[in-house]
Design a protein around this motif. Structure first.
Motif, PDB file in Angstrom:
ATOM      1  N   PHE A   1      -0.697  -6.135  -2.718  1.00 25.53           N
ATOM      2  CA  PHE A   1      -1.705  -5.112  -2.439  1.00 25.53           C
ATOM      3  C   PHE A   1      -2.715  -5.002  -3.576  1.00 25.53           C
ATOM      4  O   PHE A   1      -3.921  -4.842  -3.342  1.00 25.53           O
ATOM      5  CB  PHE A   1      -1.035  -3.755  -2.207  1.00 25.53           C
ATOM      6  CG  PHE A   1      -2.006  -2.617  -2.080  1.00 25.53           C
ATOM      7  CD1 PHE A   1      -2.779  -2.471  -0.940  1.00 25.53           C
ATOM      8  CD2 PHE A   1      -2.162  -1.706  -3.112  1.00 25.53           C
ATOM      9  CE1 PHE A   1      -3.704  -1.431  -0.828  1.00 25.53           C
ATOM     10  CE2 PHE A   1      -3.077  -0.661  -3.011  1.00 25.53           C
ATOM     11  CZ  PHE A   1      -3.843  -0.534  -1.862  1.00 25.53           C
ATOM     12  N   LEU A   2      -2.247  -5.098  -4.818  1.00 24.78           N
ATOM     13  CA  LEU A   2      -3.157  -5.005  -5.957  1.00 24.78           C
ATOM     14  C   LEU A   2      -4.097  -6.201  -6.021  1.00 24.78           C
ATOM     15  O   LEU A   2      -5.257  -6.062  -6.418  1.00 24.78           O
ATOM     16  CB  LEU A   2      -2.355  -4.880  -7.254  1.00 24.78           C
ATOM     17  CG  LEU A   2      -1.625  -3.548  -7.456  1.00 24.78           C
ATOM     18  CD1 LEU A   2      -0.747  -3.598  -8.697  1.00 24.78           C
ATOM     19  CD2 LEU A   2      -2.610  -2.390  -7.538  1.00 24.78           C
TER      20      LEU A   2
ATOM     21  N   HIS B   1       0.177   9.667   6.300  1.00 22.21           N
ATOM     22  CA  HIS B   1       1.254   9.204   5.426  1.00 22.21           C
ATOM     23  C   HIS B   1       0.798   8.647   4.079  1.00 22.21           C
ATOM     24  O   HIS B   1       1.619   8.558   3.156  1.00 22.21           O
ATOM     25  CB  HIS B   1       2.064   8.123   6.150  1.00 22.21           C
ATOM     26  CG  HIS B   1       2.732   8.610   7.403  1.00 22.21           C
ATOM     27  ND1 HIS B   1       3.793   9.488   7.395  1.00 22.21           N
ATOM     28  CD2 HIS B   1       2.462   8.343   8.709  1.00 22.21           C
ATOM     29  CE1 HIS B   1       4.184   9.746   8.635  1.00 22.21           C
ATOM     30  NE2 HIS B   1       3.382   9.064   9.459  1.00 22.21           N
ATOM     31  N   LEU B   2      -0.476   8.266   3.946  1.00 19.12           N
ATOM     32  CA  LEU B   2      -0.902   7.625   2.702  1.00 19.12           C
ATOM     33  C   LEU B   2      -2.047   8.354   2.009  1.00 19.12           C
ATOM     34  O   LEU B   2      -2.555   7.865   1.001  1.00 19.12           O
ATOM     35  CB  LEU B   2      -1.325   6.176   2.984  1.00 19.12           C
ATOM     36  CG  LEU B   2      -0.227   5.248   3.504  1.00 19.12           C
ATOM     37  CD1 LEU B   2      -0.776   3.845   3.737  1.00 19.12           C
ATOM     38  CD2 LEU B   2       0.952   5.201   2.540  1.00 19.12           C
ATOM     39  N   MET B   3      -2.443   9.501   2.528  1.00 21.63           N
ATOM     40  CA  MET B   3      -3.473  10.313   1.893  1.00 21.63           C
ATOM     41  C   MET B   3      -2.865  11.672   1.588  1.00 21.63           C
ATOM     42  O   MET B   3      -2.637  12.477   2.499  1.00 21.63           O
ATOM     43  CB  MET B   3      -4.704  10.431   2.802  1.00 21.63           C
ATOM     44  CG  MET B   3      -5.427   9.120   3.022  1.00 21.63           C
ATOM     45  SD  MET B   3      -6.794   9.225   4.228  1.00 21.63           S
ATOM     46  CE  MET B   3      -7.844  10.445   3.425  1.00 21.63           C
ATOM     47  N   PHE B   4      -2.600  11.938   0.301  1.00 17.85           N
ATOM     48  CA  PHE B   4      -1.849  13.125  -0.092  1.00 17.85           C
ATOM     49  C   PHE B   4      -2.733  14.297  -0.512  1.00 17.85           C
ATOM     50  O   PHE B   4      -2.251  15.400  -0.700  1.00 17.85           O
ATOM     51  CB  PHE B   4      -0.889  12.770  -1.231  1.00 17.85           C
ATOM     52  CG  PHE B   4       0.011  11.611  -0.887  1.00 17.85           C
ATOM     53  CD1 PHE B   4       0.780  11.622   0.263  1.00 17.85           C
ATOM     54  CD2 PHE B   4       0.068  10.500  -1.706  1.00 17.85           C
ATOM     55  CE1 PHE B   4       1.599  10.557   0.596  1.00 17.85           C
ATOM     56  CE2 PHE B   4       0.888   9.426  -1.393  1.00 17.85           C
ATOM     57  CZ  PHE B   4       1.661   9.456  -0.237  1.00 17.85           C
TER      58      PHE B   4
ATOM     59  N   ALA C   1       0.835  -1.203   0.000  1.00 19.79           N
ATOM     60  CA  ALA C   1       0.000   0.000   0.000  1.00 19.79           C
ATOM     61  C   ALA C   1       0.873   1.258   0.000  1.00 19.79           C
ATOM     62  O   ALA C   1       0.582   2.233  -0.707  1.00 19.79           O
ATOM     63  CB  ALA C   1      -0.923   0.000   1.216  1.00 19.79           C
ATOM     64  N   ARG C   2       1.949   1.230   0.782  1.00 22.95           N
ATOM     65  CA  ARG C   2       2.866   2.380   0.815  1.00 22.95           C
ATOM     66  C   ARG C   2       3.498   2.624  -0.547  1.00 22.95           C
ATOM     67  O   ARG C   2       3.557   3.763  -1.029  1.00 22.95           O
ATOM     68  CB  ARG C   2       3.959   2.125   1.858  1.00 22.95           C
ATOM     69  CG  ARG C   2       4.980   3.259   1.980  1.00 22.95           C
ATOM     70  CD  ARG C   2       6.103   2.885   2.929  1.00 22.95           C
ATOM     71  NE  ARG C   2       6.905   1.786   2.396  1.00 22.95           N
ATOM     72  CZ  ARG C   2       7.903   1.964   1.527  1.00 22.95           C
ATOM     73  NH1 ARG C   2       8.193   3.181   1.082  1.00 22.95           N
ATOM     74  NH2 ARG C   2       8.605   0.926   1.102  1.00 22.95           N
ATOM     75  N   LEU C   3       3.963   1.558  -1.180  1.00 29.97           N
ATOM     76  CA  LEU C   3       4.579   1.692  -2.494  1.00 29.97           C
ATOM     77  C   LEU C   3       3.573   2.183  -3.527  1.00 29.97           C
ATOM     78  O   LEU C   3       3.885   3.049  -4.355  1.00 29.97           O
ATOM     79  CB  LEU C   3       5.160   0.345  -2.934  1.00 29.97           C
ATOM     80  CG  LEU C   3       6.375  -0.150  -2.155  1.00 29.97           C
ATOM     81  CD1 LEU C   3       6.688  -1.601  -2.501  1.00 29.97           C
ATOM     82  CD2 LEU C   3       7.590   0.734  -2.431  1.00 29.97           C
TER      83      LEU C   3
END
Length: 245
Positions: free
Chosen positions: A203-204, A77-80, A42-44
């Protein structure tokens, strides 16, 4: 008519293979039970893919809950998008028109890419970029020739180049393609990069079917119930017809 239907189904596997890649695919060997892998994937995805590719059929909140990511860390960290809310669908910021201008076509949504293409295809594709100065972004791909996207993971892998070796063919020495190797200028080693790609593919695959593990677990219970029900039905039939005969 029946003859044509039979022929169509007989040819269907061949037609599917012909529509896919002719390049041998590597096994992704991903594991949906590995929460650490899913979190890193998810981070990547959010850092390297989400700028152009959305997963608009899933929500930030559901991802955080399923992957064991605290909601405050998800938002930090994961919502920009500063205007995005934890319950929103995961839509990217780039517009369709801008994507078409930059890349020649809008970047596809990736929610179902692992289900449509298969995890092995996605895994092999992400490891098959190579330097090609003739292409607009300086890279090409052996799985998807003339690909229209840059190698967004290049800073992790390093510059990938094709490797060859000389072999004797019909009495002449020719160069035979061996594979793709990094020049070693990336942040990760080859093994670390392969693991990172595996996490991303993991993740995909989760994105394509978040309930896959639950569905499979439920399937075992249903099959067990059907077996027990069949045994009881057989015993009941024998008991019922015993006096009739």
């Amino acid at each position: 008519m029946k003859k044509w239907i039979v022929m169509l189904f007989a040819l269907l596997p061949t037609m599917v293979l012909a529509a896919g890649s002719s390049v041998p695919l590597d096994s992704a060997n991903n594991d949906l039970t590995d929460k650490g892998s899913l979190q890193n994937g998810a981070r990547l995805f959010m850092n390297y893919c989400f700028g152009c590719h959305a997963t608009q059929y899933q929500r930030y909140e559901r991802v955080a809950e399923d992957l064991g990511i605290p909601k405050n860390l998800m938002m930090e960290h994961l919502m920009f998008d500063p205007d995005a809310k934890i319950g929103d669908l995961m839509k990217n910021a780039i517009s369709t028109s801008d994507a078409a201008t930059y890349f020649g076509a809008p970047a596809p949504d990736l929610t179902l890419v692992a289900r449509v293409r298969g995890t092995d295809w996605v895994y092999t594709y992400l490891r098959s970029f190579y330097a090609d100065e003739s292409r607009p972004f300086g890279v090409n791909n052996t799985v998807f020739p003339s690909v229209g996207m840059p190698h967004v993971l290049e800073e992790l892998q390093g510059t990938p180049v094709k490797t060859y070796k000389k072999v004797l063919l019909d009495g002449e020495m020719v160069e035979e393609f061996q594979g793709i190797e990094s020049l070693g200028n990336g942040e990760l080693s080859p093994d670390e990069y392969d693991n990172a790609v595996r996490d991303l593919v993991n993740f995909l695959e989760y994105s394509g079917e978040p309930m896959k593990l639950e569905r499979q677990s439920l399937g075992y219970w249903v099959m067990g119930f059907l077996v027990i029900f069949m045994i009881l039905s057989i015993l009941l039939k024998k008991e019922y017809w015993r006096d009739v005969h």
